[in-house]
Scaffold this active site. Structure first.
Site, PDB file in Angstrom:
ATOM      1  N   ASN A  37      48.006 -16.475  77.441  1.00  0.00           N
ATOM      2  CA  ASN A  37      48.521 -15.844  76.230  1.00  0.00           C
ATOM      3  C   ASN A  37      48.157 -16.640  74.972  1.00  0.00           C
ATOM      4  O   ASN A  37      48.498 -17.809  74.838  1.00  0.00           O
ATOM      5  CB  ASN A  37      50.048 -15.732  76.353  1.00  0.00           C
ATOM      6  CG  ASN A  37      50.650 -14.828  75.303  1.00  0.00           C
ATOM      7  OD1 ASN A  37      49.947 -14.077  74.621  1.00  0.00           O
ATOM      8  ND2 ASN A  37      51.964 -14.885  75.168  1.00  0.00           N
ATOM      9  N   HIS A 122      65.782 -10.403  80.670  1.00  0.00           N
ATOM     10  CA  HIS A 122      65.962 -11.036  79.376  1.00  0.00           C
ATOM     11  C   HIS A 122      66.915 -10.225  78.497  1.00  0.00           C
ATOM     12  O   HIS A 122      66.708  -9.027  78.298  1.00  0.00           O
ATOM     13  CB  HIS A 122      64.629 -11.149  78.642  1.00  0.00           C
ATOM     14  CG  HIS A 122      63.653 -12.053  79.303  1.00  0.00           C
ATOM     15  ND1 HIS A 122      62.390 -12.276  78.806  1.00  0.00           N
ATOM     16  CD2 HIS A 122      63.743 -12.819  80.428  1.00  0.00           C
ATOM     17  CE1 HIS A 122      61.750 -13.127  79.589  1.00  0.00           C
ATOM     18  NE2 HIS A 122      62.554 -13.463  80.582  1.00  0.00           N
ATOM     19  N   ARG A 147      69.097 -13.796  81.455  1.00  0.00           N
ATOM     20  CA  ARG A 147      68.819 -14.894  80.530  1.00  0.00           C
ATOM     21  C   ARG A 147      69.287 -14.480  79.144  1.00  0.00           C
ATOM     22  O   ARG A 147      68.930 -13.395  78.672  1.00  0.00           O
ATOM     23  CB  ARG A 147      67.320 -15.203  80.485  1.00  0.00           C
ATOM     24  CG  ARG A 147      66.993 -16.490  79.746  1.00  0.00           C
ATOM     25  CD  ARG A 147      65.509 -16.650  79.502  1.00  0.00           C
ATOM     26  NE  ARG A 147      65.065 -15.857  78.359  1.00  0.00           N
ATOM     27  CZ  ARG A 147      63.838 -15.925  77.833  1.00  0.00           C
ATOM     28  NH1 ARG A 147      62.932 -16.729  78.371  1.00  0.00           N
ATOM     29  NH2 ARG A 147      63.500 -15.179  76.807  1.00  0.00           N
ATOM     30  N   TYR A 159      62.401 -17.950  68.267  1.00  0.00           N
ATOM     31  CA  TYR A 159      61.558 -17.592  69.409  1.00  0.00           C
ATOM     32  C   TYR A 159      62.428 -17.109  70.570  1.00  0.00           C
ATOM     33  O   TYR A 159      63.462 -17.695  70.878  1.00  0.00           O
ATOM     34  CB  TYR A 159      60.738 -18.800  69.841  1.00  0.00           C
ATOM     35  CG  TYR A 159      59.703 -18.495  70.896  1.00  0.00           C
ATOM     36  CD1 TYR A 159      58.628 -17.659  70.605  1.00  0.00           C
ATOM     37  CD2 TYR A 159      59.782 -19.041  72.162  1.00  0.00           C
ATOM     38  CE1 TYR A 159      57.670 -17.375  71.556  1.00  0.00           C
ATOM     39  CE2 TYR A 159      58.828 -18.770  73.127  1.00  0.00           C
ATOM     40  CZ  TYR A 159      57.770 -17.939  72.818  1.00  0.00           C
ATOM     41  OH  TYR A 159      56.823 -17.661  73.769  1.00  0.00           O
ATOM     42  N   ASP A 212      67.046 -20.519  77.946  1.00  0.00           N
ATOM     43  CA  ASP A 212      65.783 -21.222  77.745  1.00  0.00           C
ATOM     44  C   ASP A 212      65.813 -21.928  76.393  1.00  0.00           C
ATOM     45  O   ASP A 212      65.937 -21.272  75.351  1.00  0.00           O
ATOM     46  CB  ASP A 212      64.634 -20.216  77.804  1.00  0.00           C
ATOM     47  CG  ASP A 212      63.264 -20.874  77.847  1.00  0.00           C
ATOM     48  OD1 ASP A 212      63.174 -22.094  77.607  1.00  0.00           O
ATOM     49  OD2 ASP A 212      62.283 -20.166  78.132  1.00  0.00           O
ATOM     50  N   HIS A 214      63.247 -23.642  75.306  1.00  0.00           N
ATOM     51  CA  HIS A 214      61.858 -23.585  74.832  1.00  0.00           C
ATOM     52  C   HIS A 214      61.354 -24.936  74.331  1.00  0.00           C
ATOM     53  O   HIS A 214      60.663 -25.015  73.305  1.00  0.00           O
ATOM     54  CB  HIS A 214      61.715 -22.512  73.742  1.00  0.00           C
ATOM     55  CG  HIS A 214      61.897 -21.124  74.242  1.00  0.00           C
ATOM     56  ND1 HIS A 214      62.943 -20.326  73.853  1.00  0.00           N
ATOM     57  CD2 HIS A 214      61.182 -20.389  75.127  1.00  0.00           C
ATOM     58  CE1 HIS A 214      62.867 -19.152  74.461  1.00  0.00           C
ATOM     59  NE2 HIS A 214      61.810 -19.169  75.259  1.00  0.00           N
ATOM     60  N   GLU A 238      66.782 -24.071  80.925  1.00  0.00           N
ATOM     61  CA  GLU A 238      65.329 -24.105  81.136  1.00  0.00           C
ATOM     62  C   GLU A 238      64.621 -24.827  80.001  1.00  0.00           C
ATOM     63  O   GLU A 238      64.977 -24.680  78.828  1.00  0.00           O
ATOM     64  CB  GLU A 238      64.807 -22.668  81.245  1.00  0.00           C
ATOM     65  CG  GLU A 238      63.312 -22.554  81.438  1.00  0.00           C
ATOM     66  CD  GLU A 238      62.845 -21.117  81.448  1.00  0.00           C
ATOM     67  OE1 GLU A 238      61.619 -20.894  81.388  1.00  0.00           O
ATOM     68  OE2 GLU A 238      63.693 -20.207  81.521  1.00  0.00           O
ATOM     69  N   GLU A 264      56.826 -24.059  83.335  1.00  0.00           N
ATOM     70  CA  GLU A 264      55.943 -22.930  83.049  1.00  0.00           C
ATOM     71  C   GLU A 264      54.673 -23.362  82.333  1.00  0.00           C
ATOM     72  O   GLU A 264      53.685 -22.626  82.351  1.00  0.00           O
ATOM     73  CB  GLU A 264      56.663 -21.849  82.251  1.00  0.00           C
ATOM     74  CG  GLU A 264      57.054 -22.222  80.845  1.00  0.00           C
ATOM     75  CD  GLU A 264      57.860 -21.121  80.176  1.00  0.00           C
ATOM     76  OE1 GLU A 264      57.414 -20.632  79.121  1.00  0.00           O
ATOM     77  OE2 GLU A 264      58.921 -20.746  80.703  1.00  0.00           O
ATOM     78  N   ARG A 285      59.043 -23.814  87.766  1.00  0.00           N
ATOM     79  CA  ARG A 285      58.861 -22.588  87.006  1.00  0.00           C
ATOM     80  C   ARG A 285      57.410 -22.164  86.815  1.00  0.00           C
ATOM     81  O   ARG A 285      57.113 -21.290  86.005  1.00  0.00           O
ATOM     82  CB  ARG A 285      59.501 -22.777  85.618  1.00  0.00           C
ATOM     83  CG  ARG A 285      61.003 -22.857  85.633  1.00  0.00           C
ATOM     84  CD  ARG A 285      61.614 -21.461  85.691  1.00  0.00           C
ATOM     85  NE  ARG A 285      61.342 -20.729  84.469  1.00  0.00           N
ATOM     86  CZ  ARG A 285      60.801 -19.510  84.411  1.00  0.00           C
ATOM     87  NH1 ARG A 285      60.449 -18.871  85.504  1.00  0.00           N
ATOM     88  NH2 ARG A 285      60.601 -18.919  83.247  1.00  0.00           N
ATOM     89  N   HIS A 314      57.404 -18.186  86.880  1.00  0.00           N
ATOM     90  CA  HIS A 314      57.321 -17.675  85.506  1.00  0.00           C
ATOM     91  C   HIS A 314      56.763 -16.255  85.542  1.00  0.00           C
ATOM     92  O   HIS A 314      55.723 -16.003  86.146  1.00  0.00           O
ATOM     93  CB  HIS A 314      56.392 -18.606  84.722  1.00  0.00           C
ATOM     94  CG  HIS A 314      56.297 -18.320  83.264  1.00  0.00           C
ATOM     95  ND1 HIS A 314      57.390 -18.142  82.442  1.00  0.00           N
ATOM     96  CD2 HIS A 314      55.202 -18.211  82.455  1.00  0.00           C
ATOM     97  CE1 HIS A 314      56.983 -17.941  81.208  1.00  0.00           C
ATOM     98  NE2 HIS A 314      55.661 -17.969  81.184  1.00  0.00           N
ATOM     99  N   ASP A 318      53.389 -11.333  79.523  1.00  0.00           N
ATOM    100  CA  ASP A 318      51.988 -11.728  79.378  1.00  0.00           C
ATOM    101  C   ASP A 318      51.369 -12.167  80.694  1.00  0.00           C
ATOM    102  O   ASP A 318      50.204 -12.564  80.726  1.00  0.00           O
ATOM    103  CB  ASP A 318      51.839 -12.818  78.312  1.00  0.00           C
ATOM    104  CG  ASP A 318      52.743 -14.005  78.550  1.00  0.00           C
ATOM    105  OD1 ASP A 318      52.344 -14.908  79.282  1.00  0.00           O
ATOM    106  OD2 ASP A 318      53.852 -14.029  77.995  1.00  0.00           O
ATOM    107  N   GLU A 341      61.657 -14.337  87.510  1.00  0.00           N
ATOM    108  CA  GLU A 341      61.714 -13.767  86.166  1.00  0.00           C
ATOM    109  C   GLU A 341      60.946 -12.451  86.163  1.00  0.00           C
ATOM    110  O   GLU A 341      59.837 -12.360  86.697  1.00  0.00           O
ATOM    111  CB  GLU A 341      61.078 -14.732  85.162  1.00  0.00           C
ATOM    112  CG  GLU A 341      61.073 -14.232  83.730  1.00  0.00           C
ATOM    113  CD  GLU A 341      60.454 -15.237  82.771  1.00  0.00           C
ATOM    114  OE1 GLU A 341      60.719 -15.148  81.562  1.00  0.00           O
ATOM    115  OE2 GLU A 341      59.695 -16.117  83.242  1.00  0.00           O
ATOM    116  N   TRP A 404      58.141 -30.329  68.910  1.00  0.00           N
ATOM    117  CA  TRP A 404      58.312 -30.082  70.339  1.00  0.00           C
ATOM    118  C   TRP A 404      57.003 -29.723  70.989  1.00  0.00           C
ATOM    119  O   TRP A 404      56.801 -29.874  72.157  1.00  0.00           O
ATOM    120  CB  TRP A 404      59.361 -28.981  70.617  1.00  0.00           C
ATOM    121  CG  TRP A 404      58.966 -27.616  70.190  1.00  0.00           C
ATOM    122  CD1 TRP A 404      59.127 -27.066  68.953  1.00  0.00           C
ATOM    123  CD2 TRP A 404      58.362 -26.601  70.985  1.00  0.00           C
ATOM    124  NE1 TRP A 404      58.657 -25.774  68.922  1.00  0.00           N
ATOM    125  CE2 TRP A 404      58.193 -25.463  70.169  1.00  0.00           C
ATOM    126  CE3 TRP A 404      57.949 -26.529  72.306  1.00  0.00           C
ATOM    127  CZ2 TRP A 404      57.610 -24.284  70.622  1.00  0.00           C
ATOM    128  CZ3 TRP A 404      57.382 -25.352  72.760  1.00  0.00           C
ATOM    129  CH2 TRP A 404      57.207 -24.242  71.921  1.00  0.00           C
TER     130      TRP A 404
END
Length: 404
Positions: A37, A122, A147, A159, A212, A214, A238, A264, A285, A314, A318, A341, A404
């Site tokens: 992605n 989600h 989630r 996000y 998550d 992220h 996560e 992931e 993941r 994961h 995408d 997921e 991050w």
């Protein structure tokens, strides 16, 4: 049997997907997902220019040998581009082998270890009321676990939460330029316990809730969040810290009993070695598509099983239906399956990639079609060409790109 053709297909039925199609001299075909992605064309070039020419003339049954040759034959090992390309080859070869045997792939992986594959969906909202509505919608679809992601007061775009433009219209997944999202870690840490409290108050203590982060937190911040969420008993937290800093998980683990999931963005077994042997995580993941395929991911799950660590492949939008199908076959076969997921795909994507797997009452089954059970409509795929797309960039309140 020999491979006589290796073709790379790029299509965008709502979002971009990269597919490798292998054809043998006996007329069997195999599909593999190579989607990365936001960097799809990098994998297309790697496959087309460096991998596909090596495949013609090979015996498709020699899966392990081909995998090792592609991995070790390139001096520049690992990385998402390389491993997505190898994954496409690996899954396409498994697809051919299973078709030649007249069996669904999971039967070649040892047969079913369960009757069906549990999933989580989600749920997200710009505020708590909108999130609660989203949870209701996922439960109505049959998901047994959810989630939860929420907008943060004072932040315009976060996000994992649906974003709208100034006129209220949804912002598309694919952006010609990176979408800039703002971020405030302190506001996030203050808000998330309230989010969990509201969801628990509305839906009770039994619903498995996942979240998550992220990768946005330092080790101290991640440990604090894990501790603050303990009263709400999350199914997992996560990607609480950047995955590159594996030392961070030691601190998080020492200070919270909240289960941890990560991986992931990992590409090889080497990324997990300390995390698994020191039992710093509870779920791995990685995706079939980004980890080099079914062959290495099965090895990872077997390694993790020795430490009571479970799988959690994961599976966002995408990952194409090709990659999703391969994951479901693996999920059904491995002993230490945890959860899958599953976001589903839009109707156009499912027309381009006709698949045999089913989603019923919140559970997946790969079906009994020989191979992985996916067929690619190349004519329809060609009618939806690649569109330039980028993932968002996060900036702090002072305009600095988040580290991050």
């Amino acid at each position: 049997m020999k491979i006589v053709d290796a073709k790379v297909v790029v299509t965008s039925p709502g979002r971009n997907f990269v597919t490798l199609k292998l054809t043998t001299d006996e007329g069997l075909t195999g599909l593999g997902d190579a989607t990365l992605n936001g960097r799809e064309l990098a994998v297309v070039g790697y496959l087309t220019d460096h991998v596909a020419p090596l495949l013609v003339g090979l015996d498709p049954h020699r899966i392990e040998d081909t995998w090792q040759s592609l991995y070790r034959g390139a001096y520049w090992r690992r990385g998402p581009v390389t491993m997505a390309a190898i994954a496409a080859v690996d899954v396409a070869l498994w697809d051919i082998k299973a078709k030649a045997a007249g069996l669904p792939l999971y039967q070649l992986l040892g047969g079913a270890s369960r009757d069906r594959v549990g999933t989580y969906g989600h749920a997200n909202g710009r505020d708590i009321p909108e999130l609660l509505d989203s949870v209701r919608a996922r439960l109505a679809q049959g998901y047994p676990a959810v989630r939860i992601q929420s907008g943060i007061p004072g932040l315009k775009a976060v996000y994992g939460v649906s974003t709208t433009d100034a006129g209220g219209a949804p912002v598309p997944h694919q952006q010609a330029r990176p979408l800039v999202e703002d971020w405030d870690t302190d506001a996030y840490l203050r808000h998330m316990p309230a989010v969990f409290e509201a969801v628990r108050a509305e839906f009770g203590a039994e619903l498995p809730l996942l979240h998550d982060a992220h990768h946005r937190l330092t080790p101290v911040q991640a440990a604090r969040l894990g501790k603050d969420l303990e009263p709400y008993r999350p199914f997992w937290l996560e990607d609480c810290t950047p995955a590159e800093n594996q030392e961070a998980l030691r601190m998080v683990r020492r200070h919270t009993t909240t289960p941890l999931a990560i991986g992931e963005v990992f590409n090889t077994m080497h990324d997990y070695q300390a995390l698994i042997t020191e039992q710093l995580i509870d779920y791995v993941r990685s995706a079939v598509t980004h980890f080099g395929g079914v062959t290495p991911l099965r090895k990872l799950f077997d390694f993790a099983a020795q430490y009571q660590i479970r799988s959690a492949v994961h599976g966002p939008e995408d990952i194409s239906p090709v990659g999703m199908a391969a994951a479901i076959h693996l999920d059904l076969a491995v002993h230490n399956f945890g959860i899958q997921e599953y976001s589903g795909h839009n109707p156009l994507t499912e027309e381009v990639f006709r698949h045999g797997y089913t989603f019923t009452d919140g559970h997946l089954h790969p079906g009994e079609t020989p191979g992985i059970g996916v067929e690619l409509d190349e004519d329809l795929a060609a009618a939806h060409p690649y569109e330039a797309a980028y993932l968002p960039v996060n900036r702090l309140q002072d305009g600095t790109v988040h580290d991050w």
